[in-house]
Design a protein around this motif. Structure first.
Motif, mmCIF file in Angstrom:
data_model
loop_
_atom_site.group_PDB
_atom_site.id
_atom_site.type_symbol
_atom_site.label_atom_id
_atom_site.label_comp_id
_atom_site.label_asym_id
_atom_site.label_seq_id
_atom_site.Cartn_x
_atom_site.Cartn_y
_atom_site.Cartn_z
ATOM 1 N N THR B 222 0.190 7.098 -7.917
ATOM 2 C CA THR B 222 -0.569 6.241 -7.453
ATOM 3 C C THR B 222 0.953 5.217 -6.381
ATOM 4 O OG1 THR B 222 -2.463 6.195 -8.271
ATOM 5 C CG2 THR B 222 -1.893 4.653 -6.273
ATOM 6 N N THR B 223 2.003 5.634 -4.999
ATOM 7 C CA THR B 223 2.233 5.036 -4.496
ATOM 8 C C THR B 223 1.721 3.645 -3.679
ATOM 9 O OG1 THR B 223 3.744 7.199 -4.454
ATOM 10 C CG2 THR B 223 4.122 5.218 -3.052
ATOM 11 N N VAL B 224 2.646 2.437 -4.132
ATOM 12 C CA VAL B 224 2.067 1.593 -2.827
ATOM 13 C C VAL B 224 3.544 0.788 -2.178
ATOM 14 C CG1 VAL B 224 1.158 -0.833 -2.594
ATOM 15 C CG2 VAL B 224 -0.200 0.752 -4.721
ATOM 16 N N ARG B 229 -1.311 2.499 0.164
ATOM 17 C CA ARG B 229 -1.248 3.165 -0.793
ATOM 18 C C ARG B 229 -1.610 4.450 -0.595
ATOM 19 N NH1 ARG B 229 -6.301 3.937 -4.174
ATOM 20 N NH2 ARG B 229 -5.824 3.569 -6.336
#
Lengths: 264, 278
Positions: B222-224, B229
């Motif tokens: 998960t990349t924020v 997101r």
């Protein structure tokens, strides 16, 4: 929702407890002087000097040593093939340039310390022609077996652990003094492999491989007591203190004007 | 008190459930689910063997432009990997033979974890039993200074393990001073179970597999970044899944087993990654 969903929820909760506190904080890194964005050295350009050394037979050798800093992100270290007795541009010379990344700059006690790493180490070779005008790339890159061997060795032994190498610059009476980081500084990131005993035991192999980069027929006799390469030299300050850098006037066609360097 | 009793009771219940109860296929959204119980026949007197690990690793990247504006990116990876604890090998040059000392285990093979290539190298591990701490560092030959950047602690009880690591910035995770992503820090929590006494993935009679890597698996990443997101599933090691390759069958874990398929658009072939515990 199947009958095991509540059980998975419990397990997830357990996992959350175990992993609670995993979120990292970057605050501790702000105190590490090896990584910052402060720009201290701004006298950008290319600097050159000559460096002399004696081999084990007592013969004197010289090479050109150039430092290029054009921005606060990277620097280039360039050395010429060593030549006997005195540095000269009368004959075509192979130059090898290594690019390294700057990770921080720190000022103190009249010295600017620039921390560098050699991530994805880049190397380029060129022939500096005797007329000093038309630069051309080397017809074929010299043997880079040392670079390959050291890179593989470093990856195998240390997980590709890049060394942090300090370039310490001091201005004095319009002259710039600096130490001599060398390729071996960057590639052997383990203290045990940087010590004098290791270098002494392996110097002949390292020297011969290193000189192979320059495709030289006549090689200095390997020795750990000479500053070429410097990695075997436990104390380097005396060597580079005798050889200040001069700032050179470069052009697009002649980025490394060796003929401007004062031959001592 | 009642709540904690209930919680402990549920934990006991979870631990005592038979394997097949927890053997539903687990896809990326549930990679943080509990591991299955230790299989029968596992030797708890030795640490060497193949381990199935569950982990969560959270990292923070920073990029700074020339005006000093900072862009932070947080990457959270939750996943499972198979890892080997190998015995110490002893080479006899006279007889040209290698023997293995299982009483002197090495460290968990964790090179496939999402941030491990940005942590640099670790100091050599002394002989250990029960637990070890592996310290990462970098060295400056000019100043003759070693700088520690973090450590991973592993503790083994029988055929189960727990680990925790905190890592700060290392040259290996450095991208550039300006306009480049730099890994500033990350933190990992690990749990694991030993699933085979044989310290090899490929040469192991307990498995049906063509995988030879000592560290592989899958994560949900998960990349924020700047409020955006993005969630993706990644097979480990990440080089198995290049830019011209895509997952066609999502990776999943079924009890102790692993299944994944990657299609290579360049070669027009499909690579299957499967490990089945017999």
């Amino acid at each position: 929702m199947n009958k095991f969903t509540p059980l998975l929820a419990v397990v997830f909760f357990t996992s959350s407890i175990i992993f609670t506190g995993c979120k990292p904080s970057s605050s501790s890194t702000k105190t590490n002087p090896d990584f910052n964005r402060k720009v201290v050295f701004e006298d950008y350009g290319t600097y050159g000097r000559t460096v002399y050394f004696e081999d084990t037979d007592g013969d004197t050798w010289c090479y050109f040593d150039l430092l290029t800093i054009d921005n606060p992100e990277q620097l280039k270290l360039t050395v010429s093939a060593p030549m006997e007795e005195q540095c000269s541009t009368d004959t075509d010379l192979i130059l090898i340039t290594y690019n390294s990344l700057i990770t921080s700059e720190v000022a103190g006690d009249g010295i600017t310390s620039i921390q560098t790493i050699a991530k994805d180490f880049q190397r380029e070779a060129m022939i500096y022609p005797s007329n000093g005008v038309a630069r051309e790339p080397a017809p074929s890159l010299p043997d880079d077996s040392l670079l390959q061997i050291m890179t593989i060795l470093n990856a195998a032994l240390f997980g590709g652990n890049p060394a942090m190498v300090s370039l310490n610059l001091r201005s004095d009476n319009d002259e710039l003094y600096g130490n001599i980081p060398y390729i071996l500084d960057y590639l052997t990131s383990d203290k045990e492999f940087q010590n004098e005993d290791f270098m002494r035991a392996n110097s002949a192999t390292l020297f011969i491989s290193y000189y192979a980069l320059f495709s030289l027929d006549d090689l200095p006799d390997p020795s750990v007591d000479v500053p070429f390469p410097m990695a075997a030299q436990p104390v380097r300050s005396d060597i580079y203190a005798d050889h200040p850098y001069q700032k050179l006037s470069t052009t697009e066609t002649d980025p490394y004007p060796l003929n401007q360097i004062r031959v001592e | 008190m009642k709540t904690s009793l209930l919680f402990c009771g549920l934990l006991t219940l979870a631990a005592s459930l038979p394997t097949n109860v927890l053997a539903d296929p687990i896809y990326a959204d549930d990679f943080d689910a509990a591991l299955p119980p230790v299989p029968d026949g596992i030797d708890t007197s030795l640490h060497t063997g193949v381990w199935l690990l569950s982990f969560t690793d959270v990292g923070v990247y920073e990029s700074v432009d020339y005006d000093g504006n900072i862009t932070r990116t947080e990457i959270s990876a939750t996943g499972r990997v198979y890892s080997v604890i190998a015995p110490t090998s002893v080479n006899d040059s006279e007889t040209d033979t290698t023997t293995y000392d299982h009483s002197r285990p090495g460290a968990l093979a964790l090179s496939c974890l999402p941030f491990s290539s940005s942590d640099g190298g670790s100091k050599s591990l002394e002989d250990w039993s029960g637990s070890y701490e592996q310290v990462n560092y970098y060295y400056n030959p000019i100043t003759d200074a070693e700088t520690e950047t973090g450590s991973l602690s592993i503790e083994i009880n029988g055929a189960e393990l727990e680990g925790r690591g905190v890592f700060r910035q290392h040259p290996a995770g450095f991208g550039g001073r300006f306009n480049a992503n730099n890994l500033i820090a990350h933190s990992i929590g690990i749990r694991g179970i030993k699933i085979s006494n044989n310290a090899s993935v490929l040469e192991n009679e307990d498995f049906e597999t063509t995988i030879s890597s000592s560290c592989f698996g899958a994560i949900q990443k998960t990349t924020v970044k700047e409020g955006e997101r993005e969630v993706e599933t990644v097979i480990l090691p990440s080089h198995w899944q290049g830019t011209n390759e895509q997952i066609i069958n999502p990776p999943y874990f079924d009890g102790y087993d692993f299944h994944a398929e990657i299609f290579s658009a360049q070669q027009g072939t499909t690579d299957s990654y499967t490990l089945i515990l017999k």
